[in-house]
Design a protein around this motif. Structure first.
Motif, PDB file in Angstrom:
ATOM      1  N   ARG A 468       0.833  -1.201   0.000  1.00 13.23           N
ATOM      2  CA  ARG A 468       0.000   0.000   0.000  1.00 13.23           C
ATOM      3  C   ARG A 468       0.870   1.254   0.000  1.00 13.23           C
ATOM      4  O   ARG A 468       0.573   2.232  -0.701  1.00 13.23           O
ATOM      5  CB  ARG A 468      -0.931  -0.010   1.217  1.00 13.23           C
ATOM      6  CG  ARG A 468      -2.132  -0.952   1.047  1.00 13.23           C
ATOM      7  CD  ARG A 468      -3.231  -0.627   2.052  1.00 13.23           C
ATOM      8  NE  ARG A 468      -2.810  -0.929   3.418  1.00 13.23           N
ATOM      9  CZ  ARG A 468      -3.118  -2.051   4.064  1.00 13.23           C
ATOM     10  NH1 ARG A 468      -3.839  -2.982   3.460  1.00 13.23           N
ATOM     11  NH2 ARG A 468      -2.720  -2.243   5.299  1.00 13.23           N
ATOM     12  N   LEU A 471       2.130   1.817  -3.489  1.00  8.95           N
ATOM     13  CA  LEU A 471       1.103   2.339  -4.384  1.00  8.95           C
ATOM     14  C   LEU A 471       0.767   3.792  -4.061  1.00  8.95           C
ATOM     15  O   LEU A 471       0.517   4.599  -4.971  1.00  8.95           O
ATOM     16  CB  LEU A 471      -0.153   1.465  -4.292  1.00  8.95           C
ATOM     17  CG  LEU A 471       0.039  -0.017  -4.693  1.00  8.95           C
ATOM     18  CD1 LEU A 471      -1.265  -0.784  -4.543  1.00  8.95           C
ATOM     19  CD2 LEU A 471       0.569  -0.116  -6.116  1.00  8.95           C
ATOM     20  N   SER A 475       0.855   7.051  -6.536  1.00  9.02           N
ATOM     21  CA  SER A 475      -0.277   7.954  -6.742  1.00  9.02           C
ATOM     22  C   SER A 475       0.135   9.421  -6.648  1.00  9.02           C
ATOM     23  O   SER A 475      -0.601  10.304  -7.117  1.00  9.02           O
ATOM     24  CB  SER A 475      -1.371   7.651  -5.715  1.00  9.02           C
ATOM     25  OG  SER A 475      -0.958   8.048  -4.412  1.00  9.02           O
ATOM     26  N   GLU A 483      -0.488   4.645 -15.871  1.00  8.79           N
ATOM     27  CA  GLU A 483      -1.381   3.687 -15.223  1.00  8.79           C
ATOM     28  C   GLU A 483      -0.523   2.757 -14.384  1.00  8.79           C
ATOM     29  O   GLU A 483       0.699   2.656 -14.590  1.00  8.79           O
ATOM     30  CB  GLU A 483      -2.168   2.873 -16.261  1.00  8.79           C
ATOM     31  CG  GLU A 483      -1.288   1.958 -17.110  1.00  8.79           C
ATOM     32  CD  GLU A 483      -2.088   0.995 -17.989  1.00  8.79           C
ATOM     33  OE1 GLU A 483      -3.327   0.993 -17.871  1.00  8.79           O
ATOM     34  OE2 GLU A 483      -1.470   0.238 -18.757  1.00  8.79           O
ATOM     35  N   VAL A 486      -1.058  -3.762 -10.849  1.00  9.81           N
ATOM     36  CA  VAL A 486      -0.559  -4.566  -9.744  1.00  9.81           C
ATOM     37  C   VAL A 486      -0.787  -6.029 -10.103  1.00  9.81           C
ATOM     38  O   VAL A 486      -1.931  -6.463 -10.293  1.00  9.81           O
ATOM     39  CB  VAL A 486      -1.251  -4.212  -8.423  1.00  9.81           C
ATOM     40  CG1 VAL A 486      -0.684  -5.051  -7.283  1.00  9.81           C
ATOM     41  CG2 VAL A 486      -1.081  -2.730  -8.122  1.00  9.81           C
ATOM     42  N   TRP A 501      -5.912  -5.335  -3.307  1.00 13.84           N
ATOM     43  CA  TRP A 501      -6.958  -5.112  -4.318  1.00 13.84           C
ATOM     44  C   TRP A 501      -7.896  -3.991  -3.878  1.00 13.84           C
ATOM     45  O   TRP A 501      -8.242  -3.098  -4.665  1.00 13.84           O
ATOM     46  CB  TRP A 501      -7.715  -6.424  -4.531  1.00 13.84           C
ATOM     47  CG  TRP A 501      -8.985  -6.281  -5.331  1.00 13.84           C
ATOM     48  CD1 TRP A 501      -9.100  -5.830  -6.607  1.00 13.84           C
ATOM     49  CD2 TRP A 501     -10.298  -6.563  -4.868  1.00 13.84           C
ATOM     50  NE1 TRP A 501     -10.422  -5.820  -6.989  1.00 13.84           N
ATOM     51  CE2 TRP A 501     -11.173  -6.274  -5.938  1.00 13.84           C
ATOM     52  CE3 TRP A 501     -10.822  -7.052  -3.673  1.00 13.84           C
ATOM     53  CZ2 TRP A 501     -12.559  -6.446  -5.834  1.00 13.84           C
ATOM     54  CZ3 TRP A 501     -12.183  -7.235  -3.581  1.00 13.84           C
ATOM     55  CH2 TRP A 501     -13.039  -6.921  -4.651  1.00 13.84           C
ATOM     56  N   HIS A 503      -7.245  -1.565  -1.860  1.00 17.35           N
ATOM     57  CA  HIS A 503      -6.538  -0.286  -1.870  1.00 17.35           C
ATOM     58  C   HIS A 503      -6.449   0.261  -3.295  1.00 17.35           C
ATOM     59  O   HIS A 503      -6.547   1.485  -3.500  1.00 17.35           O
ATOM     60  CB  HIS A 503      -5.149  -0.453  -1.263  1.00 17.35           C
ATOM     61  CG  HIS A 503      -4.486   0.842  -0.930  1.00 17.35           C
ATOM     62  ND1 HIS A 503      -4.940   1.691   0.064  1.00 17.35           N
ATOM     63  CD2 HIS A 503      -3.403   1.464  -1.462  1.00 17.35           C
ATOM     64  CE1 HIS A 503      -4.172   2.748   0.141  1.00 17.35           C
ATOM     65  NE2 HIS A 503      -3.226   2.642  -0.787  1.00 17.35           N
ATOM     66  N   CYS A 504      -6.281  -0.614  -4.261  1.00 11.34           N
ATOM     67  CA  CYS A 504      -6.244  -0.164  -5.656  1.00 11.34           C
ATOM     68  C   CYS A 504      -7.577   0.469  -6.056  1.00 11.34           C
ATOM     69  O   CYS A 504      -7.608   1.482  -6.793  1.00 11.34           O
ATOM     70  CB  CYS A 504      -5.931  -1.342  -6.582  1.00 11.34           C
ATOM     71  SG  CYS A 504      -4.224  -1.876  -6.534  1.00 11.34           S
ATOM     72  N   GLN A 505      -8.662  -0.096  -5.587  1.00 14.49           N
ATOM     73  CA  GLN A 505      -9.973   0.476  -5.899  1.00 14.49           C
ATOM     74  C   GLN A 505     -10.111   1.877  -5.302  1.00 14.49           C
ATOM     75  O   GLN A 505     -10.689   2.777  -5.931  1.00 14.49           O
ATOM     76  CB  GLN A 505     -11.079  -0.437  -5.351  1.00 14.49           C
ATOM     77  CG  GLN A 505     -11.205  -1.749  -6.125  1.00 14.49           C
ATOM     78  CD  GLN A 505     -12.311  -2.625  -5.562  1.00 14.49           C
ATOM     79  OE1 GLN A 505     -12.477  -2.751  -4.343  1.00 14.49           O
ATOM     80  NE2 GLN A 505     -13.102  -3.221  -6.453  1.00 14.49           N
ATOM     81  N   PHE A 511      -5.277   2.658 -11.244  1.00 11.64           N
ATOM     82  CA  PHE A 511      -4.697   1.500 -10.577  1.00 11.64           C
ATOM     83  C   PHE A 511      -5.565   0.278 -10.838  1.00 11.64           C
ATOM     84  O   PHE A 511      -6.745   0.251 -10.486  1.00 11.64           O
ATOM     85  CB  PHE A 511      -4.580   1.752  -9.068  1.00 11.64           C
ATOM     86  CG  PHE A 511      -3.534   2.771  -8.713  1.00 11.64           C
ATOM     87  CD1 PHE A 511      -2.300   2.384  -8.232  1.00 11.64           C
ATOM     88  CD2 PHE A 511      -3.777   4.129  -8.889  1.00 11.64           C
ATOM     89  CE1 PHE A 511      -1.328   3.324  -7.903  1.00 11.64           C
ATOM     90  CE2 PHE A 511      -2.804   5.081  -8.569  1.00 11.64           C
ATOM     91  CZ  PHE A 511      -1.570   4.676  -8.081  1.00 11.64           C
ATOM     92  N   ARG A 512      -4.974  -0.713 -11.484  1.00  7.86           N
ATOM     93  CA  ARG A 512      -5.687  -1.949 -11.780  1.00  7.86           C
ATOM     94  C   ARG A 512      -4.987  -3.115 -11.092  1.00  7.86           C
ATOM     95  O   ARG A 512      -3.773  -3.215 -11.110  1.00  7.86           O
ATOM     96  CB  ARG A 512      -5.760  -2.199 -13.289  1.00  7.86           C
ATOM     97  CG  ARG A 512      -6.648  -1.190 -14.029  1.00  7.86           C
ATOM     98  CD  ARG A 512      -6.844  -1.633 -15.474  1.00  7.86           C
ATOM     99  NE  ARG A 512      -5.689  -1.356 -16.307  1.00  7.86           N
ATOM    100  CZ  ARG A 512      -5.441  -1.966 -17.464  1.00  7.86           C
ATOM    101  NH1 ARG A 512      -6.269  -2.932 -17.889  1.00  7.86           N
ATOM    102  NH2 ARG A 512      -4.377  -1.636 -18.175  1.00  7.86           N
ATOM    103  N   PHE A 513      -5.785  -4.010 -10.520  1.00 13.69           N
ATOM    104  CA  PHE A 513      -5.253  -5.146  -9.769  1.00 13.69           C
ATOM    105  C   PHE A 513      -5.614  -6.438 -10.486  1.00 13.69           C
ATOM    106  O   PHE A 513      -6.757  -6.627 -10.917  1.00 13.69           O
ATOM    107  CB  PHE A 513      -5.829  -5.159  -8.352  1.00 13.69           C
ATOM    108  CG  PHE A 513      -5.307  -6.287  -7.495  1.00 13.69           C
ATOM    109  CD1 PHE A 513      -4.176  -6.117  -6.715  1.00 13.69           C
ATOM    110  CD2 PHE A 513      -5.947  -7.522  -7.469  1.00 13.69           C
ATOM    111  CE1 PHE A 513      -3.686  -7.142  -5.928  1.00 13.69           C
ATOM    112  CE2 PHE A 513      -5.470  -8.556  -6.690  1.00 13.69           C
ATOM    113  CZ  PHE A 513      -4.331  -8.368  -5.912  1.00 13.69           C
TER     114      PHE A 513
END
Length: 902
Positions: A468, A471, A475, A483, A486, A501, A503-505, A511-513
């Motif tokens: 986290r 990421l 950010s 982009e 992960v 996942w 946290h990416c949302q 951010f794509r997981f």
């Protein structure tokens, strides 16, 4: 890009450099060679000793040529004996033999043709029947006119083959049949210990060999006559004939052996076998024996290589002629230990000349001081090879010995090649002019590039909180067009991957997981999946590890290099933010720093950097063109760099930190990471050998790229060779302890690969760190060296494994591990601890063994101790890791590390 501001006219500058360096080749390089030859001459000054101009009274003689052993029932031929007598006819008045079997009963008749008298030997061993046959045949031969005396038995009592009573029985039998003088030959102390033996002999046949008692050469002749005085006092009515006296030209250095009642003046010292010492001893002895009208038989006429197995290494080298029946030294005039040293000195100069000239003419960017330094280093290296060769010149090898020495010389040659490659890097780093391939980050004011970047973050069982933070740092990038993908690779526990996942949302659509289950190809497989899922309009792929917190300006200041269309990848160094946590991490931090601030900077000058898989930016088009990430290789990042170079792409290395990760928490993790890097290097070399081979004319790599990739990995291959040298040293040391009399420890073959290379690498490392690694003080440099040494065994295993296997599973470097228990201090380095115990144990055993109290053996102990340094470093580093409370850092150290981390 930045050019050297002094290069106002590059063409004229290059021309002047070429002229100056060409002049150096023809003017200064010869001076360096002459200086080297002068050192050779100084070390091989002839020795002046008193001369001997007369005939030798007697020599002991064995007729066996080459490696033929009389113990294997070989027969001496009449033609061989005749040739030997012809050689000796102008040198000696008499010879002494040891047996009448195996063709040796022909000797008296053949010797008579040349006017040579014979002291006839009858061999006495453990077999009574054979002994009696020897006496019977000696009785027949004693009738020959030139047989002047008979010697029944040679050191039979010393060997324990017979008792004193048994020997007296044989002497009585011989005396009853033979009318010539009869005796038995034994060392001086045996006669003094068994005076009853003298009642049954016509003369005292005595062996006095100062070498075997460790008497120094300057006392040896006096020692012989002192022992003769003792015998005259003990047996005043007996003639004394010295049946063995001499000194060997090769063999083991022997420490002084005390005997009861030894005068204090004789204690101490050691006996050194050499040609000079053999000549010194014989000349002095022969002159003194003539003055005292002494009857003697020098051991021996010709070297007998077969004796080495029975009498120790020196047993083969007692002859005044070598096994080829050539004189070893003159009896008058000066004496040279190595008469052929000039040939070897020329070989040394020749071996050094070619690499020095190639370096001088090709490396025009190196300053004059660097050229001189490299020329001196090549002369030292060439001389080391020649000296090692000279050290075995004249040795008599068995097949086993020849194989061992061939391997040692081959391995030594490879190690010297590695040292030369490291010398080139050392000289280039210290004395290189700053070239055109020096890159700096673009200024923040530079317009933001339009390239879209797809940042791939591969993870596997990583702590969610750490990911986290990674990421969150992404950010905050000062770059709009990017982009983040992960790529969770086979994490089975949902409690580990689901928080990432989620946290990416939260971070939004950039951010794509992706959670991959049962996905093949390890990290490379996950990255290839990410490549397929990359946004179509992205033209740059960035990769960072899951523990990296990048700087906001990373992309803005690095991506503009892709405006140059032939740039395939742009690389920034790895960096770490946790060096302040412990001494273990501090040492690891500085060890990593050496690679990124020394090796990578130097490679960048030749467009040959190692592509490492974090903080890297790769052109997507190029990545797809070369076949994406290699799933067969556990170092897919470095392999990608090779492929990009082979396809003609350029690279950019900016030595500026744009992100900081975490060092491994344990030595086990540190070791597994280095094993992966080293094993992957072997995979890459094997796979791309068609392009990397020095003679390759295809494959897309430039000569400089081929050289720097191979030269960069050569030290790791050298670690594999060093491990083989270590095992060889362990085996030889154990064998020496088992059979101390017969083993000559091959110090010459180990000094340069161990002590020499260690000293060079130590000085080189400290110097390079001082010049190139900023903020690293002397203590930190030493700590980095200890950390690097601790990995030596791991690298060696990886390289040897890589040579004989094709694949290993991907080895993940764990982060944020709990500190291991105290037992782990040895578990982490159990192999290193075992080898360390063996080396130190053998060193201790050899040190306290009286057979190895000489200076030559002490050098071998130094070899073992130097070989133990990497293993001791591993054990020490492991304790530093698991017991941080015992290795606390000062507040000043912590503040310095915090400043560095910031």
């Amino acid at each position: 890009m930045a050019k050297d501001p002094s290069d106002t006219n590059p063409r004229n500058w290059r021309k002047s450099v070429f002229v100056r360096q060409t002049a150096f080749v023809f003017l200064v390089l010869p001076l360096v060679i002459v200086a080297n030859l002068a050192v050779w001459a100084a070390l091989n000054q002839p020795y002046q000793a008193e001369s001997w101009t007369g005939e030798i009274v007697g020599l002991s003689y064995s007729p066996f040529h080459d490696n033929r052993e009389p113990t294997k029932d070989v027969q001496a031929t009449a033609s061989e004996i005749d040739k030997d007598m012809k050689v000796l006819s102008n040198t000696v008045q008499a010879i002494r033999t040891y047996s009448v079997a195996q063709g040796q009963d022909q000797i008296p008749d053949i010797a008579a043709k040349y006017g040579i008298s014979v002291a006839l030997g009858a061999w006495i061993g453990t077999d009574d029947e054979s002994n009696l046959k020897q006496i019977d045949r000696a009785t027949e031969l004693a009738l020959r006119r030139n047989v002047v005396r008979v010697v029944v038995g040679n050191e039979a009592l010393l060997r324990g083959d017979v008792t004193v009573d048994q020997m007296i029985r044989y002497l009585k039998i011989a005396n009853s049949k033979i009318w010539k003088p009869v005796s038995t030959a034994e060392p001086w102390h045996v006669w003094l210990e068994h005076p009853e033996l003298a009642k049954h002999v016509d003369y005292i046949a005595v062996h006095i060999l100062p070498y075997w008692e460790g008497v120094p050469i300057n006392r040896a002749v006096d020692y012989v006559f002192d022992r003769l005085d003792d015998l005259h006092k003990a047996f005043p009515n007996k003639q004394i004939v010295v049946t063995e006296v001499g000194w060997p030209s090769r063999g083991k250095v022997l420490p002084r052996v005390p005997y009861p009642g030894m005068p204090a003046a004789e204690k101490g010292g050691e006996a050194t076998p050499s040609i000079v010492n053999q000549a010194r001893f014989l000349r002095a002895f022969l002159n003194r024996a003539k003055d005292q009208d002494l009857t003697y038989y020098v051991i021996e006429a010709f070297d007998q290589p077969w004796k080495g197995a029975d009498e120790g290494a020196a047993g083969s080298y007692w002859g005044i002629f070598n096994a080829e029946r050539e004189p070893k030294f003159p009896m008058a005039g000066s004496i040279s230990e190595q008469p052929g040293w000039r040939v070897w000195a020329a070989i040394a100069a020749g071996l050094s000349l070619v690499p020095a000239m190639l370096f001088i003419l090709r490396q025009r960017h190196v300053r004059l001081a660097g050229i001189i330094t490299f020329s001196l280093l090549t002369q030292i290296a060439g001389s080391a090879v020649a000296w090692a060769g000279l050290s075995v010149a004249g040795l008599y090898f068995t097949w086993g010995g020849a194989i061992v020495w061939s391997f040692l010389f081959f391995a030594q040659g490879l190690l010297l090649i590695v040292l030369m490659a490291e010398a080139i890097e050392f000289v280039e780093v210290i004395w290189t002019r700053r070239g055109e391939r020096h890159f700096e980050p673009f200024e923040p004011s530079h317009p933001t590039p339009e390239h879209k970047v797809s940042i791939h973050v591969p993870i596997h069982n990583e702590p969610p909180e750490m990911v986290r933070e990674t990421l969150d740092a992404l950010s905050r990038l000062h770059y709009e067009n990017f982009e983040v993908l992960v790529l969770d690779n086979n994490t089975t526990d949902p409690e580990i991957w689901q928080p990432v996942w989620e946290h990416c949302q939260k971070l939004g659509p950039k951010f794509r997981f992706f959670h991959l289950e049962n996905w093949p190809g390890f990290k490379a497989g996950a990255l290839n999946f990410g490549l397929e899922k990359t946004a179509p309009d992205a033209d740059i792929i960035a990769v960072i590890d899951s523990d990296y917190q990048v700087s906001p300006d990373w992309l803005k200041r690095m991506v503009p290099y892709f405006d140059k269309h032939d740039v395939g990848f742009v690389q920034a160094p790895q960096d770490y933010r946790d060096a302040h946590e412990s001494m273990f991490k501090d040492m690891s931090y500085w060890e990593y720093a050496g690679f990124f601030h020394i090796g990578m900077v130097q490679r960048n000058n030749f467009n040959a950097v190692i592509q490492h898989g974090t903080m890297t930016l790769v052109r997507k088009e190029a990545l797809k063109k070369v076949g994406a990430w290699a799933e067969w290789c556990i170092c897919e990042d470095a392999e990608l760099g090779i492929k990009l170079y082979r396809h003609g792409y350029d690279s950019v290395y900016v030595n500026h930190s744009f992100g900081k990760g975490l060092t491994p928490d344990t030595l086990a993790g540190y070791i597994s990471q280095r094993f992966r890097w080293a094993y992957g290097a072997v995979q890459i070399v094997k796979h791309h050998w068609d392009a990397l081979a020095p003679w390759s004319r295809k494959g897309g790599l430039t000569p400089a790229q081929r050289y720097y990739f191979l030269a960069g990995w050569l030290p790791w291959f050298a670690d594999g060779l060093a491990l083989m040298f270590t095992f060889a040293a362990i085996v030889l040391s154990a064998w020496a302890l088992y059979n101390p009399a017969s083993v000559v420890l091959p110090v010459a073959a180990f000094l340069i690969p161990t002590i020499g290379s260690f000293a060079f690498k130590f000085i080189r490392s400290l110097w390079l760190y001082a010049v190139r690694v900023r903020d690293c003080g002397f203590i930190e440099s030493v700590g980095a060296g200890v950390a690097a040494l601790a990995l030596t065994h791991t690298v060696a295993k990886a390289m040897l494994n890589g040579m004989i296997t094709t694949s290993k599973p991907f080895i993940r470097t764990p982060k944020c591990e709990d500190k291991p228990a105290l037992a782990a201090a040895f578990i982490q380095v159990r192999e290193e601890a075992v080898i360390l115990a063996l080396l130190w144990g053998l060193t201790t055993a050899l040190y306290f063994n009286p057979h190895f109290a000489d200076s030559h053996s002490r050098l071998w102990l130094a070899v073992l101790l130097v070989q133990s340094v990497p293993y001791a470093s591993a054990v020490l580093f492991s304790f530093i890791n698991v017991m941080p409370s015992l290795f606390r850092r000062t507040k000043n150290d912590e503040q310095k590390a915090l400043v560095s981390a910031d």
